[in-house]
Design an enzyme around this catalytic site. Structure first.
Site, PDB file in Angstrom:
ATOM      1  N   GLU A  66       0.811  -1.216   0.000  1.00 37.24           N
ATOM      2  CA  GLU A  66       0.000   0.000   0.000  1.00 37.24           C
ATOM      3  C   GLU A  66       0.850   1.275   0.000  1.00 37.24           C
ATOM      4  O   GLU A  66       0.484   2.268  -0.637  1.00 37.24           O
ATOM      5  CB  GLU A  66      -0.973   0.026   1.181  1.00 37.24           C
ATOM      6  CG  GLU A  66      -2.194  -0.884   1.002  1.00 37.24           C
ATOM      7  CD  GLU A  66      -1.897  -2.347   1.277  1.00 37.24           C
ATOM      8  OE1 GLU A  66      -0.779  -2.658   1.752  1.00 37.24           O
ATOM      9  OE2 GLU A  66      -2.775  -3.186   1.035  1.00 37.24           O
ATOM     10  N   HIS A  89     -11.123  -5.155   8.340  1.00 36.14           N
ATOM     11  CA  HIS A  89     -11.562  -4.921   6.960  1.00 36.14           C
ATOM     12  C   HIS A  89     -12.693  -3.893   6.892  1.00 36.14           C
ATOM     13  O   HIS A  89     -12.949  -3.331   5.842  1.00 36.14           O
ATOM     14  CB  HIS A  89     -12.035  -6.225   6.305  1.00 36.14           C
ATOM     15  CG  HIS A  89     -10.916  -7.146   5.929  1.00 36.14           C
ATOM     16  ND1 HIS A  89     -10.202  -7.846   6.849  1.00 36.14           N
ATOM     17  CD2 HIS A  89     -10.383  -7.462   4.716  1.00 36.14           C
ATOM     18  CE1 HIS A  89      -9.273  -8.574   6.232  1.00 36.14           C
ATOM     19  NE2 HIS A  89      -9.357  -8.358   4.940  1.00 36.14           N
TER      20      HIS A  89
END
Lengths: 325, 321
Positions: A62, A131
């Protein structure tokens, strides 16, 4: 107009932008070849149409994905990168918060960072709190970032197109449970302005401010209250930064009451900002206290009944409105 | 030795002397209370890395710098007065006083960005290199980072991505043997940081970072490979942080003999001696080079000190494009 899903509307925005401007490229984990073989996934079909030079599957990195976007944007490209789940933005946050948002300011306006981050978000699919975690208030708190948060297919397309061609960094939050919802969206390059809210249901007695899927919660509550004779106005913010303060104040001055709804937890959430805005600039119009309807201050729970308990529903919104009138 | 090479080496010497004179002046001003705001983080002792690498770059190549950026910027041709005004927070500064000493950007010189977040440069450089590759340009992104930054995950993510996509990134690790108050052995388990390149299947080399000629030669070879599409490369330049982390750091934790040992290897003095021994630099020329550097720095200070501060409310500008 075309009828389709929220996911297809995003896909149409990406397709439109890629076709329109060679500076646009798409990158992220699985944006080319995805584990999900579903035409409602926003990047579906783009690799076949635009090739691996412009639709780039990345390693699971990321920070590098966001660095790619910041560095390429500084060079004049229009990157559109994807963060697979909202909480993973923490891994990219240095590049986003310290670089995308600040480097133009630090340069005295010499550089600019026209990048777009699509963040896949949402609750209510038992993914657990690593999540599912709505962090939009963090992002909206960072000067230099714009944050869009569409609730319907037309805005999902229009706001994303605006984000891609905006000269500043823009984060567009996409709630995945909305991907399969349907609606109308425009064909071609039709953009929705960043920073302009929309009254999605007009009313006289109370304003309910919401964004994203909470707009649907608010609309359901308003519908139920209408049957009891209460007239509720629902304002869809569409964009959290810049915030359409005039739209909020205009509605509050009209109705005299304000409820704010979001799926994110309450403390220091966007609702606090909206409530403070009303208190600072529309106090004289308020006939009742401002109410916030938000998740409790806990991580998003996993177990289905607990996750449903966590998320504000139409009943909670209706109760909040009824407590004010 | 061709005339062209001689001219280039004299130019490198002038730049080394200018970088040193500029930062010596900052050090002097920082010691006088009130003349400089903020932290002053200098590259004194590391100038040969900046000058050697930048000399190997073409104007189309992009530079991403870090918190020790003055030498990178000066080597790239930045005007000392604009830097000094920036360091003093003046409106005439290279970034209108918005950056200060730590974050200067000079896109007009292709010094695209400076990040003071340790380890942030490599992913940014990978992005810039991607843009060059995307446009089909034969140019590269050169990024400077330290041995301390080499422990950041972002550096490894950037190397992995750059190697995977064969991005034209020249990673330059300025190994100055100190990360804050932690010596190399305390923060790094390998003696040679260029070994890390093997993990990403890219070229990795170590060079004497106090030797401007060697740095230039290796950087030129690696840069050429990058531009030809052979992917990224890592150049570790071993050098030494002669002053503290910043000017407020008295280096109480550094062994005295270590500083003395490295002072004998001073890259600016060593280069002057070499050029003198080779007959390229006369005593008169040397005096002229040093005098000119001193004059430019004094002029820069005079320009910066008389320049006005920006209006307080101009702080509200330059956020949005």
């Amino acid at each position: 107009m075309t009828k389709g899903t929220f996911g297809q509307a995003i896909n149409s925005a990406l397709d439109t932008a890629l076709a329109l401007d060679k500076r646009v490229f798409v990158a992220g984990e699985g944006v080319g070849v995805s584990i999900h073989a579903d035409p409602n996934m926003p990047t579906s079909g783009l690799l076949a149409k635009y090739g691996p030079e412009r639709v780039k599957d990345t390693p699971v990195s990321e920070a590098a994905i966001m660095g790619l976007a910041v560095g390429a944007a500084a060079m004049g490209l229009l990157p559109v990168v994807e963060i697979m789940f909202f909480p993973f933005i923490t891994l990219a946050s240095d590049m986003l918060v310290n670089h995308a948002a600040k480097l133009r300011y630090l340069s005295g306006g010499k550089t600019s960072f026209p990048l777009t981050v699509r963040v896949k978000a949402g609750v209510n699919f038992s993914a657990g709190c690593q999540h599912s975690h709505n962090l939009e208030a963090w992002l909206a708190h960072c000067p230099g970032l714009k944050v869009a948060f569409p609730s319907n297919p037309a805005d999902a397309k229009g706001l994303l197109l605006s984000a891609i061609f905006d000269p500043n960094p823009v984060v567009v939050v996409e709630e995945m449970p909305l991907y399969w919802t349907t609606g109308q969206y425009p064909k071609g390059d039709q953009r929705a302005p960043l920073g302009r809210a929309e009254v999605v249901r007009a009313g006289r007695e109370c304003t309910v401010v919401a964004y994203g899927s909470a707009v649907h919660t608010a609309l359901a509550a308003a519908e139920g209250l209408a049957q009891k004779g209460l007239s509720v106005e629902v304002l869809d913010l569409r964009c959290l930064a810049p915030l359409d303060r005039e739209a909020v104040l205009g509605s509050v001055r009209k109705t005299g009451r304000l409820v704010v709804v979001h799926d994110a937890n309450k403390t220091c959430g966007l609702g606090a900002e909206i409530a403070a805005l009303a208190a600072e600039q529309a106090f004289e119009s308020l006939k009742a206290p401002v109410r916030r309807v938000a998740a409790p201050d806990i991580p998003v729970p996993f177990s289905p009944p607990q996750e449903r308990f966590n998320r504000p529903d139409a009943r909670a919104v209706a109760e909040a409105v009824e407590s004010l009138v | 030795m061709s005339a062209k090479n001689a001219a280039r080496r004299l130019e490198m010497y002038s730049k080394l002397v200018l970088c040193r004179a500029f930062e010596d002046k900052i050090s002097e001003l920082a010691a006088e209370r009130g003349r400089l705001p903020g932290m002053q983080i200098l590259a004194t002792g590391q100038e040969a890395v900046a000058v050697g690498v930048v000399q190997a770059l073409s104007p189309e190549d992009v530079v991403v710098s870090n918190h020790r950026s003055h030498a990178h910027l000066l080597a790239r041709g930045a005007e000392p007065g604009l830097l000094m005004a920036e360091i003093m927070g003046k409106a005439a500064g290279i970034n209108k006083g918005k950056s200060g000493t730590l974050h200067m950007a000079a896109p007009e010189l292709n010094v695209l960005m400076t990040s003071t977040v340790v380890g942030a440069g490599p992913p940014l450089a990978a992005g810039a290199a991607f843009a060059l590759q995307y446009a089909g340009k034969e140019a590269l992104a050169a990024v400077f980072f330290g041995d301390g930054a080499a422990a950041e995950g972002s550096v490894h993510e950037a190397m992995n991505l750059a190697a995977l996509w064969r991005l034209p990134v020249l990673f330059i690790c300025e190994n100055n043997r100190w990360a804050g108050a932690q010596g190399l052995a305390e923060h790094c388990p390998v003696e040679s940081l260029s070994q890390r390149a093997a993990a990403y299947a890219m070229i990795g080399e170590t060079v004497d970072g106090n030797d401007a000629d060697r740095v230039f030669a290796r950087a030129r070879t690696l840069a050429e490979a990058c531009r030809l599409g052979r992917g990224p490369a890592l150049l570790e330049a071993r050098t030494y942080r002669m002053r503290g982390h910043g000017e407020y750091d008295r280096q109480h934790y550094v062994p005295k003999d270590e500083i003395e040992r490295w002072r004998a290897l001073d890259p600016v003095e060593a280069y002057g001696r070499r050029l003198t021994e080779e007959g390229l630099l006369s005593a008169d020329q040397d005096r002229a080079v040093r005098g000119q550097a001193r004059a430019r720095v004094l002029e820069a200070v005079a320009f910066a000190e008389q320049a006005p501060y920006p209006a307080p409310n101009q702080a509200l500008e330059d956020l949005w494009a």
